[in-house]
Design a protein around this motif. Structure first.
Motif, PDB file in Angstrom:
ATOM      1  N   MET A 203      65.920  22.775  26.579  1.00  0.00           N
ATOM      2  CA  MET A 203      65.768  21.526  27.321  1.00  0.00           C
ATOM      3  C   MET A 203      64.538  20.774  26.849  1.00  0.00           C
ATOM      4  SD  MET A 203      65.709  21.025  31.412  1.00  0.00           S
ATOM      5  CE  MET A 203      67.350  21.705  31.516  1.00  0.00           C
ATOM      6  N   GLY A 204      63.587  21.478  26.319  1.00  0.00           N
ATOM      7  CA  GLY A 204      62.409  20.784  25.835  1.00  0.00           C
ATOM      8  C   GLY A 204      61.485  20.408  26.970  1.00  0.00           C
TER       9      GLY A 204
ATOM     10  N   ASP B 184      58.685  25.662  18.534  1.00  0.00           N
ATOM     11  CA  ASP B 184      57.737  25.029  19.440  1.00  0.00           C
ATOM     12  C   ASP B 184      57.029  26.148  20.208  1.00  0.00           C
ATOM     13  OD1 ASP B 184      56.484  23.876  21.661  1.00  0.00           O
ATOM     14  OD2 ASP B 184      57.967  22.287  21.822  1.00  0.00           O
ATOM     15  N   PRO B 185      55.705  26.271  20.091  1.00  0.00           N
ATOM     16  CA  PRO B 185      55.012  27.365  20.779  1.00  0.00           C
ATOM     17  C   PRO B 185      55.240  27.365  22.286  1.00  0.00           C
ATOM     18  CG  PRO B 185      53.544  26.287  19.215  1.00  0.00           C
ATOM     19  CD  PRO B 185      54.777  25.442  19.299  1.00  0.00           C
ATOM     20  N   GLY B 186      55.389  26.178  22.869  1.00  0.00           N
ATOM     21  CA  GLY B 186      55.606  26.105  24.306  1.00  0.00           C
ATOM     22  C   GLY B 186      57.038  26.377  24.713  1.00  0.00           C
ATOM     23  N   TRP B 187      57.954  26.202  23.781  1.00  0.00           N
ATOM     24  CA  TRP B 187      59.379  26.407  24.028  1.00  0.00           C
ATOM     25  C   TRP B 187      59.951  27.153  22.827  1.00  0.00           C
ATOM     26  CZ3 TRP B 187      61.412  24.791  28.678  1.00  0.00           C
ATOM     27  CH2 TRP B 187      60.607  23.933  29.419  1.00  0.00           C
ATOM     28  N   PRO B 188      59.709  28.463  22.737  1.00  0.00           N
ATOM     29  CA  PRO B 188      60.041  29.214  21.526  1.00  0.00           C
ATOM     30  C   PRO B 188      61.530  29.327  21.220  1.00  0.00           C
ATOM     31  CG  PRO B 188      59.248  30.674  23.274  1.00  0.00           C
ATOM     32  CD  PRO B 188      58.995  29.282  23.735  1.00  0.00           C
ATOM     33  N   ASP B 189      62.373  28.854  22.132  1.00  0.00           N
ATOM     34  CA  ASP B 189      63.805  28.825  21.828  1.00  0.00           C
ATOM     35  C   ASP B 189      64.224  27.480  21.248  1.00  0.00           C
ATOM     36  OD1 ASP B 189      63.363  27.449  24.165  1.00  0.00           O
ATOM     37  OD2 ASP B 189      64.928  28.463  25.329  1.00  0.00           O
TER      38      ASP B 189
ATOM     39  N   SER C 266      56.618  16.127  17.943  1.00  0.00           N
ATOM     40  CA  SER C 266      56.788  17.452  17.331  1.00  0.00           C
ATOM     41  C   SER C 266      55.892  17.652  16.116  1.00  0.00           C
ATOM     42  CB  SER C 266      58.258  17.679  16.947  1.00  0.00           C
ATOM     43  OG  SER C 266      58.646  16.807  15.912  1.00  0.00           O
ATOM     44  N   TRP C 267      55.486  16.552  15.488  1.00  0.00           N
ATOM     45  CA  TRP C 267      54.610  16.711  14.320  1.00  0.00           C
ATOM     46  C   TRP C 267      53.296  17.386  14.682  1.00  0.00           C
ATOM     47  CZ3 TRP C 267      54.043  11.978  16.869  1.00  0.00           C
ATOM     48  CH2 TRP C 267      52.725  11.529  17.060  1.00  0.00           C
ATOM     49  N   THR C 268      52.859  17.258  15.941  1.00  0.00           N
ATOM     50  CA  THR C 268      51.598  17.869  16.354  1.00  0.00           C
ATOM     51  C   THR C 268      51.708  19.384  16.467  1.00  0.00           C
ATOM     52  OG1 THR C 268      52.057  17.673  18.744  1.00  0.00           O
ATOM     53  CG2 THR C 268      51.034  15.778  17.657  1.00  0.00           C
ATOM     54  N   ARG C 269      52.916  19.922  16.406  1.00  0.00           N
ATOM     55  CA  ARG C 269      53.145  21.368  16.495  1.00  0.00           C
ATOM     56  C   ARG C 269      53.658  21.941  15.180  1.00  0.00           C
ATOM     57  NH1 ARG C 269      54.764  18.809  21.013  1.00  0.00           N
ATOM     58  NH2 ARG C 269      56.973  18.632  20.433  1.00  0.00           N
TER      59      ARG C 269
ATOM     60  N   ARG D 136      70.715  25.975  18.958  1.00  0.00           N
ATOM     61  CA  ARG D 136      69.904  26.604  17.898  1.00  0.00           C
ATOM     62  C   ARG D 136      70.788  27.175  16.794  1.00  0.00           C
ATOM     63  NH1 ARG D 136      64.812  30.100  17.974  1.00  0.00           N
ATOM     64  NH2 ARG D 136      65.089  31.530  16.212  1.00  0.00           N
ATOM     65  N   ASP D 137      71.755  27.991  17.156  1.00  0.00           N
ATOM     66  CA  ASP D 137      72.595  28.645  16.155  1.00  0.00           C
ATOM     67  C   ASP D 137      73.447  27.642  15.392  1.00  0.00           C
ATOM     68  OD1 ASP D 137      71.519  31.062  16.905  1.00  0.00           O
ATOM     69  OD2 ASP D 137      73.207  31.632  18.195  1.00  0.00           O
ATOM     70  N   VAL D 138      73.850  26.573  16.073  1.00  0.00           N
ATOM     71  CA  VAL D 138      74.662  25.556  15.407  1.00  0.00           C
ATOM     72  C   VAL D 138      73.851  24.872  14.305  1.00  0.00           C
ATOM     73  CG1 VAL D 138      75.883  23.373  15.716  1.00  0.00           C
ATOM     74  CG2 VAL D 138      76.103  25.186  17.424  1.00  0.00           C
ATOM     75  N   TRP D 139      72.603  24.511  14.618  1.00  0.00           N
ATOM     76  CA  TRP D 139      71.763  23.884  13.608  1.00  0.00           C
ATOM     77  C   TRP D 139      71.511  24.833  12.439  1.00  0.00           C
ATOM     78  CZ3 TRP D 139      69.876  18.994  12.936  1.00  0.00           C
ATOM     79  CH2 TRP D 139      70.056  18.095  14.004  1.00  0.00           C
ATOM     80  N   LEU D 140      71.245  26.094  12.705  1.00  0.00           N
ATOM     81  CA  LEU D 140      70.971  27.050  11.640  1.00  0.00           C
ATOM     82  C   LEU D 140      72.202  27.299  10.781  1.00  0.00           C
ATOM     83  CD1 LEU D 140      68.737  29.626  13.524  1.00  0.00           C
ATOM     84  CD2 LEU D 140      68.027  28.005  11.762  1.00  0.00           C
ATOM     85  N   ALA D 141      73.384  27.237  11.390  1.00  0.00           N
ATOM     86  CA  ALA D 141      74.614  27.493  10.644  1.00  0.00           C
ATOM     87  C   ALA D 141      75.107  26.261   9.907  1.00  0.00           C
ATOM     88  CB  ALA D 141      75.697  28.004  11.591  1.00  0.00           C
ATOM     89  N   GLU D 142      75.025  25.090  10.566  1.00  0.00           N
ATOM     90  CA  GLU D 142      75.638  23.889  10.004  1.00  0.00           C
ATOM     91  C   GLU D 142      74.646  22.952   9.323  1.00  0.00           C
ATOM     92  OE1 GLU D 142      78.029  21.934  12.923  1.00  0.00           O
ATOM     93  OE2 GLU D 142      79.151  23.757  13.450  1.00  0.00           O
TER      94      GLU D 142
END
Length: 269
Positions: A1-2, A106-111, A152-155, A84-90
């Motif tokens: 969800m971010g 993302d350190p705050g949202w590691p998933d 996201s660039w800050t992380r 996550r898996d969709v992006w890694l696969a496709e």
């Protein structure tokens, strides 16, 4: 969800927005909520809000509120946990990698994985994939979209830049505007006027700008077209009395629960 985030703009869709402190007037854009509305942030699931709420923000997988202005949440710069898996696969080449070749999280949202915005070709490809979600917001009947994790660039440990983020944002804003949606800048107060002038954002979504003394960074650019969401219940009454607060300031629980859940919180100024 971010990172939980909220968006609304205090202007009617057919009314010219007078933005205090801006270098020029912002054009009226269809999709902006009416002036003075308070918007409930409902990423944890849609529900009928209480009286006094003039709009909602819900996830792209949810449905808009047909009785109120509705904003649509899209994670524009990182992956949603379920995807996550969709992006890694496709789209493995569009996920940012560290020196060992592993996805950067993302350190705050590691998933959540950071998307690789480092080249124009990759930004164009990301805009095509994420742009389909933005268009889906319009197809489902939402009025506007907020694009999460603009910062996201800050992380990224220096692998991404602010310029990369602004360029991708501009591409996604173009998609949204073509679909008839207004678009919110999400957080990233250090952008100054770049979000409005270069990316083309129409309003701003700020999280805890009172807690972090950042509200002026948004209101100086977008005037009253800012929604702040605070998460600390203790100081909330004092923050409502703060003359710096945006016109619409709400308190929500950090998990953005629904009224059916224990720990649900919604308060307004």
């Amino acid at each position: 969800m971010g990172r939980s985030s909220v968006g609304w703009c205090a202007v009617a869709a057919t009314t010219l927005l007078a933005v205090a402190g801006c270098s020029g007037p912002a054009p009226a854009r269809p999709g902006l909520p009416p002036a003075g509305v308070v918007v409930d942030y409902q990423l944890g699931g849609g529900y009928a809000p209480p009286d006094g709420i003039g709009g909602v923000v819900r996830d792209v997988t949810d449905a808009p509120d047909t009785d109120r202005w509705s904003g649509c949440y899209v994670n524009g710069f990182q992956t949603q946990p379920a995807e996550r898996d969709v992006w890694l696969a496709e789209h493995p080449d569009l996920v940012l990698r560290d020196d060992a070749g592993d996805p950067v999280v993302d350190p705050g949202w590691p998933d959540e994985l950071l998307l690789d915005t480092s080249t124009g070709a990759k930004r164009a490809a990301i805009a095509e994939v994420v742009g389909a979600q933005v268009t889906r917001c319009a197809d489902r009947g939402f009025d506007a979209v907020e694009l999460d994790n603009l910062d996201s660039w800050t992380r990224s440990d220096g692998r991404l830049t602010e310029d990369d983020a602004v360029d991708l944002a501009a591409r996604l804003v173009d998609v949204a505007h073509a679909a008839g949606l207004a678009v919110a800048q999400k957080n990233a107060p250090d952008l100054g006027t770049r979000g409005r002038d270069e990316a083309g954002f129409d309003f701003a979504v700020a999280e805890e700008c009172l807690a972090y003394d950042e509200c002026a960074a948004y209101t100086d650019v977008y005037g009253d077209a800012v929604l702040d969401v605070e998460y600390d219940a203790g100081p909330f009454p004092d923050r409502c009395a703060d003359p710096r607060r945006p016109t619409s300031t709400v308190l929500r629980d950090r998990d953005l629960r629904t009224p059916a859940d224990d720990g649900y919180v919604l308060a307004t100024c």
